[in-house]
Write a protein that holds these residues in place. Structure first.
Motif, PDB file in Angstrom:
ATOM      1  N   PRO A  51       0.841  -1.201   0.000  1.00  0.00           N
ATOM      2  CA  PRO A  51       0.000   0.000   0.000  1.00  0.00           C
ATOM      3  C   PRO A  51       0.881   1.257   0.000  1.00  0.00           C
ATOM      4  CG  PRO A  51       0.023  -0.985   2.180  1.00  0.00           C
ATOM      5  CD  PRO A  51       0.830  -1.893   1.292  1.00  0.00           C
ATOM      6  N   THR A  52       0.396   2.287  -0.656  1.00  0.00           N
ATOM      7  CA  THR A  52       1.229   3.466  -0.872  1.00  0.00           C
ATOM      8  C   THR A  52       0.438   4.749  -0.627  1.00  0.00           C
ATOM      9  OG1 THR A  52       2.402   2.226  -2.583  1.00  0.00           O
ATOM     10  CG2 THR A  52       2.730   4.600  -2.562  1.00  0.00           C
ATOM     11  N   PRO A  53       1.021   5.699   0.098  1.00  0.00           N
ATOM     12  CA  PRO A  53       0.370   7.007   0.257  1.00  0.00           C
ATOM     13  C   PRO A  53       0.326   7.741  -1.095  1.00  0.00           C
ATOM     14  CG  PRO A  53       2.113   6.704   1.884  1.00  0.00           C
ATOM     15  CD  PRO A  53       2.241   5.593   0.892  1.00  0.00           C
ATOM     16  N   PRO A  54      -0.718   8.528  -1.332  1.00  0.00           N
ATOM     17  CA  PRO A  54      -0.821   9.277  -2.590  1.00  0.00           C
ATOM     18  C   PRO A  54       0.397  10.172  -2.859  1.00  0.00           C
ATOM     19  CG  PRO A  54      -2.901   9.342  -1.422  1.00  0.00           C
ATOM     20  CD  PRO A  54      -1.911   8.686  -0.510  1.00  0.00           C
ATOM     21  N   SER A  55       0.998  10.716  -1.817  1.00  0.00           N
ATOM     22  CA  SER A  55       2.162  11.594  -2.013  1.00  0.00           C
ATOM     23  C   SER A  55       3.324  10.840  -2.670  1.00  0.00           C
ATOM     24  CB  SER A  55       2.619  12.198  -0.689  1.00  0.00           C
ATOM     25  OG  SER A  55       2.945  11.174   0.235  1.00  0.00           O
ATOM     26  N   ILE A  56       3.499   9.575  -2.328  1.00  0.00           N
ATOM     27  CA  ILE A  56       4.566   8.765  -2.934  1.00  0.00           C
ATOM     28  C   ILE A  56       4.222   8.471  -4.396  1.00  0.00           C
ATOM     29  CG2 ILE A  56       5.796   6.550  -2.859  1.00  0.00           C
ATOM     30  CD1 ILE A  56       6.478   8.436  -0.517  1.00  0.00           C
ATOM     31  N   LEU A  57       2.947   8.171  -4.672  1.00  0.00           N
ATOM     32  CA  LEU A  57       2.521   7.947  -6.059  1.00  0.00           C
ATOM     33  C   LEU A  57       2.742   9.202  -6.893  1.00  0.00           C
ATOM     34  CD1 LEU A  57      -0.717   5.903  -5.450  1.00  0.00           C
ATOM     35  CD2 LEU A  57       1.305   5.106  -6.664  1.00  0.00           C
ATOM     36  N   ALA A  58       2.413  10.364  -6.330  1.00  0.00           N
ATOM     37  CA  ALA A  58       2.605  11.628  -7.042  1.00  0.00           C
ATOM     38  C   ALA A  58       4.080  11.818  -7.389  1.00  0.00           C
ATOM     39  CB  ALA A  58       2.095  12.798  -6.200  1.00  0.00           C
ATOM     40  N   LYS A  60       6.438   9.411  -7.627  1.00  0.00           N
ATOM     41  CA  LYS A  60       6.865   8.379  -8.575  1.00  0.00           C
ATOM     42  C   LYS A  60       6.389   8.673  -9.992  1.00  0.00           C
ATOM     43  CE  LYS A  60       8.813   5.119  -5.981  1.00  0.00           C
ATOM     44  NZ  LYS A  60      10.205   4.794  -6.134  1.00  0.00           N
ATOM     45  N   MET A  61       5.175   9.225 -10.111  1.00  0.00           N
ATOM     46  CA  MET A  61       4.600   9.461 -11.427  1.00  0.00           C
ATOM     47  C   MET A  61       4.901  10.862 -11.964  1.00  0.00           C
ATOM     48  SD  MET A  61       0.962   7.441 -11.182  1.00  0.00           S
ATOM     49  CE  MET A  61       0.648   7.535 -12.955  1.00  0.00           C
ATOM     50  N   GLY A  62       5.481  11.725 -11.124  1.00  0.00           N
ATOM     51  CA  GLY A  62       5.768  13.090 -11.567  1.00  0.00           C
ATOM     52  C   GLY A  62       4.495  13.886 -11.797  1.00  0.00           C
ATOM     53  N   MET A  63       3.493  13.634 -10.956  1.00  0.00           N
ATOM     54  CA  MET A  63       2.200  14.303 -11.079  1.00  0.00           C
ATOM     55  C   MET A  63       1.895  15.060  -9.791  1.00  0.00           C
ATOM     56  SD  MET A  63       0.088  11.192 -12.889  1.00  0.00           S
ATOM     57  CE  MET A  63      -1.371  12.139 -13.293  1.00  0.00           C
ATOM     58  N   THR A  64       0.907  15.948  -9.869  1.00  0.00           N
ATOM     59  CA  THR A  64       0.490  16.666  -8.669  1.00  0.00           C
ATOM     60  C   THR A  64      -0.331  15.741  -7.772  1.00  0.00           C
ATOM     61  OG1 THR A  64      -1.595  17.435  -9.617  1.00  0.00           O
ATOM     62  CG2 THR A  64       0.361  18.844  -9.971  1.00  0.00           C
ATOM     63  N   LYS A  65      -0.394  16.098  -6.510  1.00  0.00           N
ATOM     64  CA  LYS A  65      -1.205  15.321  -5.573  1.00  0.00           C
ATOM     65  C   LYS A  65      -2.683  15.376  -5.970  1.00  0.00           C
ATOM     66  CE  LYS A  65       2.002  15.824  -1.773  1.00  0.00           C
ATOM     67  NZ  LYS A  65       2.306  16.447  -0.503  1.00  0.00           N
ATOM     68  N   GLY A  66      -3.098  16.518  -6.516  1.00  0.00           N
ATOM     69  CA  GLY A  66      -4.484  16.657  -6.963  1.00  0.00           C
ATOM     70  C   GLY A  66      -4.806  15.694  -8.095  1.00  0.00           C
ATOM     71  N   ALA A  67      -3.882  15.575  -9.054  1.00  0.00           N
ATOM     72  CA  ALA A  67      -4.101  14.653 -10.180  1.00  0.00           C
ATOM     73  C   ALA A  67      -4.131  13.208  -9.687  1.00  0.00           C
ATOM     74  CB  ALA A  67      -3.010  14.845 -11.233  1.00  0.00           C
ATOM     75  N   ILE A  68      -3.254  12.897  -8.750  1.00  0.00           N
ATOM     76  CA  ILE A  68      -3.224  11.546  -8.179  1.00  0.00           C
ATOM     77  C   ILE A  68      -4.520  11.266  -7.436  1.00  0.00           C
ATOM     78  CG2 ILE A  68      -2.124  10.120  -6.387  1.00  0.00           C
ATOM     79  CD1 ILE A  68      -0.578  10.169  -9.042  1.00  0.00           C
ATOM     80  N   SER A  69      -5.015  12.249  -6.684  1.00  0.00           N
ATOM     81  CA  SER A  69      -6.275  12.076  -5.951  1.00  0.00           C
ATOM     82  C   SER A  69      -7.424  11.781  -6.903  1.00  0.00           C
ATOM     83  CB  SER A  69      -6.591  13.317  -5.122  1.00  0.00           C
ATOM     84  OG  SER A  69      -5.685  13.429  -4.060  1.00  0.00           O
ATOM     85  N   LYS A  70      -7.481  12.509  -8.020  1.00  0.00           N
ATOM     86  CA  LYS A  70      -8.551  12.282  -9.000  1.00  0.00           C
ATOM     87  C   LYS A  70      -8.462  10.888  -9.608  1.00  0.00           C
ATOM     88  CE  LYS A  70      -9.213  17.097 -10.233  1.00  0.00           C
ATOM     89  NZ  LYS A  70      -9.023  18.131 -11.241  1.00  0.00           N
ATOM     90  N   LEU A  71      -7.250  10.486  -9.968  1.00  0.00           N
ATOM     91  CA  LEU A  71      -7.073   9.135 -10.513  1.00  0.00           C
ATOM     92  C   LEU A  71      -7.461   8.089  -9.478  1.00  0.00           C
ATOM     93  CD1 LEU A  71      -3.694   9.227 -12.482  1.00  0.00           C
ATOM     94  CD2 LEU A  71      -5.908   8.487 -13.355  1.00  0.00           C
ATOM     95  N   GLY A  72      -7.018   8.291  -8.264  1.00  0.00           N
ATOM     96  CA  GLY A  72      -7.340   7.358  -7.192  1.00  0.00           C
ATOM     97  C   GLY A  72      -8.843   7.250  -6.974  1.00  0.00           C
TER      98      GLY A  72
END
Length: 150
Positions: A51-58, A60-72
């Motif tokens: 399991p991964t916090p959204p901040s780490i995904l952001a 790793k993917m070079g995206m904003t936390k907002g974009a990661i939140s929407k995808l999530g």
């Protein structure tokens, strides 16, 4: 009048032509599995890290936390990702694939493999290796880190 270079004289023109064709065909294929290319990329990265916090995904993917939140959120709504609250901090949470999401990864990876084979199978092994090497060098030297999702 000043001479202007033609479209086809630019390497970027040819890269975009091939990239668009590869990306559009892949997007069509994954849409049959009810995911977008961005969602596939998110899921594939999560597959190795969960399991991964959204901040780490952001990061790793070079995206904003907002974009990661929407995808999530989209993937949670589809039942492919689940959110787990932190016991220590109720504001924090981690994301992980659901069993359905995890089972989809090999299917989607196979679509990606097939898409690559269809487009790049016309190259010799040496040409394909050279193309990969050059693209990786360009990405490294230009410090390109964002996961391509469109």
């Amino acid at each position: 009048m000043t001479a202007a270079s033609g479209l086809t004289q630019h390497t970027g023109y040819w890269m975009r032509m091939v990239s668009n064709a590869v990306s559009q065909e892949f997007a069509r294929k994954v849409s049959g599995e009810d995911v977008t290319v961005a969602e596939w990329s998110f899921m594939r990265i999560l597959y190795d890290l969960e399991p991964t916090p959204p901040s780490i995904l952001a990061e790793k993917m070079g995206m904003t936390k907002g974009a990661i939140s929407k995808l999530g959120e989209r993937l949670v709504a589809k039942g492919l990702v689940e959110r787990t609250e932190s016991d220590a901090d109720k504001r924090a949470h981690s994301l992980s694939l659901t069993p359905i999401g995890r089972a989809k990864i090999p299917v989607l990876a196979s679509l990606a493999d097939n898409n690559d084979a269809e487009f790049f199978g016309v190259l010799t092994t040496e040409e394909h290796t050279t193309l990969d090497r050059i693209l990786k060098v360009l990405a490294e030297r230009r410090e390109l880190k964002a996961t391509p999702v469109d």
